[in-house]
Design an enzyme around this catalytic site. Structure first.
Site, PDB file in Angstrom:
ATOM      1  N   HIS A 454       0.823  -1.203   0.000  1.00 18.86           N
ATOM      2  CA  HIS A 454       0.000   0.000   0.000  1.00 18.86           C
ATOM      3  C   HIS A 454       0.854   1.249   0.000  1.00 18.86           C
ATOM      4  CE1 HIS A 454      -3.439  -2.612   1.110  1.00 18.86           C
ATOM      5  NE2 HIS A 454      -3.999  -1.779   0.263  1.00 18.86           N
ATOM      6  N   GLU A 688     -11.816  -8.953  -4.510  1.00 18.86           N
ATOM      7  CA  GLU A 688     -10.418  -9.110  -4.112  1.00 18.86           C
ATOM      8  C   GLU A 688     -10.145 -10.522  -3.622  1.00 18.86           C
ATOM      9  OE1 GLU A 688      -9.477  -4.995  -1.886  1.00 18.86           O
ATOM     10  OE2 GLU A 688     -11.398  -5.924  -1.431  1.00 18.86           O
ATOM     11  N   ASP A 712      -5.052  -7.355  -4.290  1.00 13.90           N
ATOM     12  CA  ASP A 712      -5.406  -8.405  -3.331  1.00 13.90           C
ATOM     13  C   ASP A 712      -5.826  -9.689  -4.028  1.00 13.90           C
ATOM     14  OD1 ASP A 712      -4.908  -7.435  -0.744  1.00 13.90           O
ATOM     15  OD2 ASP A 712      -6.528  -5.996  -1.016  1.00 13.90           O
ATOM     16  N   CYS A 759      -9.500  -1.764 -10.412  1.00 11.84           N
ATOM     17  CA  CYS A 759      -8.914  -0.615  -9.727  1.00 11.84           C
ATOM     18  C   CYS A 759      -7.602  -0.977  -9.028  1.00 11.84           C
ATOM     19  CB  CYS A 759      -9.900  -0.008  -8.739  1.00 11.84           C
ATOM     20  SG  CYS A 759     -10.325  -1.139  -7.405  1.00 11.84           S
TER      21      CYS A 759
HETATM   22  C1  PEP Z   1      -6.702  -3.992  -4.600  1.00  5.87           C
HETATM   23  O1  PEP Z   1      -6.652  -4.855  -3.731  1.00  5.87           O
HETATM   24  O2  PEP Z   1      -6.336  -4.171  -5.775  1.00  5.87           O
HETATM   25  C2  PEP Z   1      -7.199  -2.646  -4.259  1.00  5.87           C
HETATM   26  C3  PEP Z   1      -7.426  -1.751  -5.180  1.00  5.87           C
HETATM   27  O3  PEP Z   1      -7.365  -2.390  -2.937  1.00  5.87           O
HETATM   28  P1  PEP Z   1      -6.126  -1.999  -1.978  1.00  5.87           P
HETATM   29  O4  PEP Z   1      -4.895  -1.931  -2.830  1.00  5.87           O
HETATM   30  O5  PEP Z   1      -6.442  -0.704  -1.333  1.00  5.87           O
HETATM   31  O6  PEP Z   1      -6.084  -3.138  -1.023  1.00  5.87           O
HETATM   32 MG    MG Z   2      -7.513  -4.471  -1.805  1.00  6.01          MG
END
Ligand code: PEP
Ligand code: MG
Length: 816
Positions: A454, A688, A712, A759
């Site tokens: 992250h 996810e 994820d 995303c």
């Molecule tokens: C993902 O898991 O791809 C996502 C967009 O959520 P995050 O990266 O915030 O876990």
């Molecule tokens: Mg995620």
């Protein structure tokens, strides 16, 4: 004749033992299964190699397998499972220590003993040594030996130190490495200072001798190979302890040939993590000192010592892995820094000293370890030699690694200079990034962040160029750097020409356009932006995003100990949304706390696997009051604009149904209270978790859209922790298994008149974006900085070409 198999983590060790056995007893059937990797050069054991070794030497009389330790035992047991029944019944694993057991077994094999007899003899092999040594090691009533009673050493030498910087890190490291090859006790004394002799097995102790160029050191050795070790050390001294006579470059630095300018800059190679170029003075961020809790009375020293040993072993293993990786990825230079750390983990002046505090002063492991490290750092600081004083930092760094392993993490201390700078950090947590001001930080150089962590995502979305995999120690000689976040190159003290080039602002290349994105054959794709801050929203608007495809709400409130109230949340969200065109949709994701995003105000139980624990919707559904306030704040903040709300970490349809029902309740209450808010809203879910993808059909009736979080989804599908530095080969969303899940979700969505977007970070990769479009994805959401390149890629291709691309990747029809 019974065959003998030597299983060891170390190939050289097993081969040396084989040679020893062959000298004792010629013509023994011995096979070696040792080391890991293609050529067995890495430390490790391999079950298939053990099978091959058994097959090589196991005849009718059977074979005995001798092993060193730990995973060797597991590998050998696994190897037995691979054998057919007949062969397995003729093989025995032996619990004897490797060397003693092999010698004893060899003697029995030579006289034609049975497998059982060979094994029994091998397992008794330690007895002789135990009996021999026991009387001396038992605590007796006798007076402890005084100095006067100390026997003279078996061998000694007085050597002059010629190395330019005395016995600094590298010469000392080589002394420790040399001594490690021998059994004798070796002590070193600096004759100039007259301070007591120290163990030559301790890097810290040797460094702290303060032995400078021109000093004489006295080395004494006592033990079976005292003469040899002294000769080896003399030979090392004759080679200036392995140092060139003029000081070479600091570890991690390679020199480039002059490129026209006489003071040509030096280049380091790291891993590109976030694109763009930056130049600036260096600012080193360090973890703040840790406040350990006051120790409870009555600790169990045995338990605490075991805790410490385990933490040291875990850090050592981590360092071993990172050293291997660095060697593979960037040659050996950067690995030198970590090798020094690894040596320190085994240094008796730290580990044994800490163990002493535990046993004698009843200190818990973290306190004892910290005290031992503090003493060592203080010893370094008292030295006159500035190079050696610097070495204290290695211990500080290592101290934190071990404390983190013991469960204590120190916050990052960032003290920025007045002018914008390049920040150097050991690692970053999302909460650290949230505190970084992109206006003052031009770039980041890190030791270990990982591409899909992250922290990396946030840095990318903030448009901060980042190079990962470079240790701070390799940068300390410089004051300025130029870095390229697209290639991973870092120039120390760059020349003027490079500085000028790197200082050019990259934003000039971003062309804002709000024109809808279509492929050449007219397939419409929504190009959206991922946002976590006011700056991100502004960048998204500038880059021409058609929507905010993911607003990560948790980052607004990670770094605080009290829960944000409804008002504060609503205000913060409104501030972000205000910077994005009001007619365009915004997709607000509800709090995704947990995993690698802990929030101090929502303390979670200690979880062995936080990524598999109380995270996202699982947590908010258990904190109804907080969730209600959060939903109220979201609806209020988006009042008057198209709004989508989605839930993270969904794995079961009941979670969506419940969350949706709560959202409706919140809306009804806001209506009753006559509070203006966004309604109706589209409701979606993140995909996810593989269960959500596989079971997409069960969710499709309850959602308006799916947004696939490939970060994820990839980690859960491939069972490889995101951001794990050793598992990068398992971090690609283009893995066919992940693509099949995406294909499934997109197909179900399209078939039911809904839509599916991506995303995760992979949406920002132009090649992957084409594949996703080919699978039926109609929305791509990414950091603003990547939008232009994805737009260009998709506008230059056709949907038909994307479908072919997807088919080739996945090797199934996207419609199937
Ligand atoms: C993902 O898991 O791809 C996502 C967009 O959520 P995050 O990266 O915030 O876990
Ligand atoms: Mg995620």
């Amino acid at each position: 004749m019974v065959g003998l198999i030597l299983v060891s983590h170390s190939r050289p060790l097993a081969l040396a033992l084989k040679e020893m056995l062959e000298r004792f007893y010629d013509a023994l059937p011995i096979a070696v299964a040792a080391g890991a990797g293609d050529d067995g050069k890495d430390l490790g054991t391999d079950a298939t190699a053990i099978v091959a070794a058994i097959e090589e030497v196991c005849g009718d009389d059977g074979a005995l397998v001798l092993l060193d330790l730990g995973s060797a035992v597991l590998s050998a047991e696994l190897a037995l499972d691979f054998l057919d029944e007949a062969l397995r019944s003729r093989v025995a694993l032996c619990s004897a220590p490797l060397v003693e057991g092999a010698i004893a077994a060899g003697a029995q094999i030579k006289v034609g003993a049975s497998l059982e007899a060979v094994r029994a003899e091998a397992e008794k092999a330690l007895q002789q040594k135990t009996t021999h040594l026991a009387p001396e090691t038992q605590v007796s009533d006798a007076e402890p030996p005084t100095l006067a009673q100390e026997p003279p050493p078996d061998a000694q030498a007085t050597l002059r130190v010629e190395a330019e910087h005395g016995l600094h890190a590298r010469p000392a490291m080589r002394i420790v490495q040399t001594v490690a090859k021998y059994k004798s006790a070796v002590q070193i004394r600096n004759l100039r200072t007259g301070a007591p002799a120290v163990s030559a097995r301790s890097l810290v102790a040797i460094n702290c001798l303060d032995a400078r160029r021109g000093d004489s050191i006295q080395i004494t050795a006592t033990g079976p190979d005292a003469g040899e070790v002294i000769e080896a050390l003399k030979a090392l001294q004759a080679k200036n302890f392995g140092d060139p006579l003029t000081e070479d470059l600091p570890a991690g630095v390679t020199s480039r040939p002059a490129s026209g300018s006489p003071d040509s800059d030096q280049l380091l190679h790291g891993e590109p993590l976030s694109g763009g170029r930056a130049v600036g003075i260096l600012s080193f961020a360090a973890r703040e000192s840790l406040k350990l809790p006051t120790p409870a009375n009555g600790i169990d020293p045995k338990l605490e010592n075991a805790r410490l040993r385990n933490a040291l072993a875990a850090v050592r293993q981590q360092l071993d892995e990172n050293i291997g990786l660095l060697r593979e990825e960037s040659g050996s230079a950067n690995a030198g820094i970590l090798e020094a750390h690894r040596m320190l983990v085994a240094d008796p002046s730290l580990g044994e000293r800490a163990a002493g505090f535990i046993t004698n002063e009843e200190m818990p492991a973290p306190h004892a370890w910290r005290r031992a490290c503090e003493e060592a750092v203080a010893a370094y600081r008292s030295l006159e030699d500035p190079t050696l004083r610097e070495r204290g930092r290695d211990i500080e760094d290592l101290a934190l690694q071990v404390l983190a392993e013991l469960g204590f993490h120190a916050p990052l201390h960032i003290d920025l200079p007045a002018e914008p700078c390049v920040l150097v950090v050991p690692s970053l947590l999302p909460s650290d990034v949230a505190r970084l001001d992109p206006g003052r930080i031009r770039g980041v150089i890190a030791e270990a962040i990982g591409p899909t962590s992250h922290a990396a995502i946030l840095l990318r979305s903030a448009g901060i160029p980042v190079v990962d995999g470079i240790a701070a120690a390799g940068l300390r000689a410089a004051t300025r750097v130029a870095l390229d976040g697209d290639t991973g190159e870092v120039w120390l003290d760059p020349d003027q020409e490079r500085s000028d080039r790197f200082a050019l602002v990259k934003e000039a290349t971003v062309v804002a356009t709000h024109a809808p994105l279509c492929t050449l054959d007219g397939r419409r794709i929504e190009l959206a932006a991922n946002v976590a801050s006011v700056a991100d929203a502004a960048a998204a608007a500038r880059a021409g995003a058609e929507a905010i495809g993911l607003l990560r709400t948790e980052f607004l409130f990670l770094d605080r100990s009290d829960a944000p109230g409804e008002e504060e949340q609503s205000r913060s969200l409104r501030e972000i949304l205000a910077l994005f065109p009001p007619a365009l949709p915004v997709t607000i994701r509800t709090l995704d706390i947990g995993g690698d995003k802990p929030a101090p105000y929502l303390p979670l139980p200690k979880e062995a696997n936080p990524f598999l624990g109380l995270r996202g919707i699982r947590l908010t559904l258990r904190r109804r009051e907080l969730f209600g306030e959060h939903l109220r704040a979201i609806l209020r903040s988006a009042e008057g604009r198209p709004c989508r709300i989605m839930f993270p970490m969904v794995s079961d349809p009941s979670e969506v149904r419940l969350a949706r029902a709560l959202l409706k309740e919140v809306h009804e209450q806001l209506e009753t209270d006559q509070v203006p808010h966004a309604w109706p809203v589209e409701v979606g879910m993140m995909v996810e978790v593989p269960a959500a993808a596989i079971n997409a059909r069960a969710f499709v009736g309850d959602v308006d859209f799916f947004s696939i979080g490939t970060n994820d989804l990839t980690q859960y599908t491939l069972a490889a922790e995101r951001g794990h530095p050793q598992l990068r080969e398992f971090s690609s969303a283009l893995h066919p298994a992940v693509l099949r899940l995406i294909s499934l979700v997109a197909t179900i969505a399209n078939r039911h008149g809904k839509w599916a977007g991506i995303c995760g970070e992979a949406a920002a990769d132009p090649e992957a974006a084409g594949v996703f479009v080919g699978l039926g994805i109609t929305e791509l959401s990414m950091g603003a900085a990547s939008m232009e390149q994805v737009r260009r890629a998709l506008e230059g291709t056709t949907y038909a070409a994307c479908r072919k691309l997807a088919r080739d990747r996945i090797r199934i029809s996207p419609d199937s």
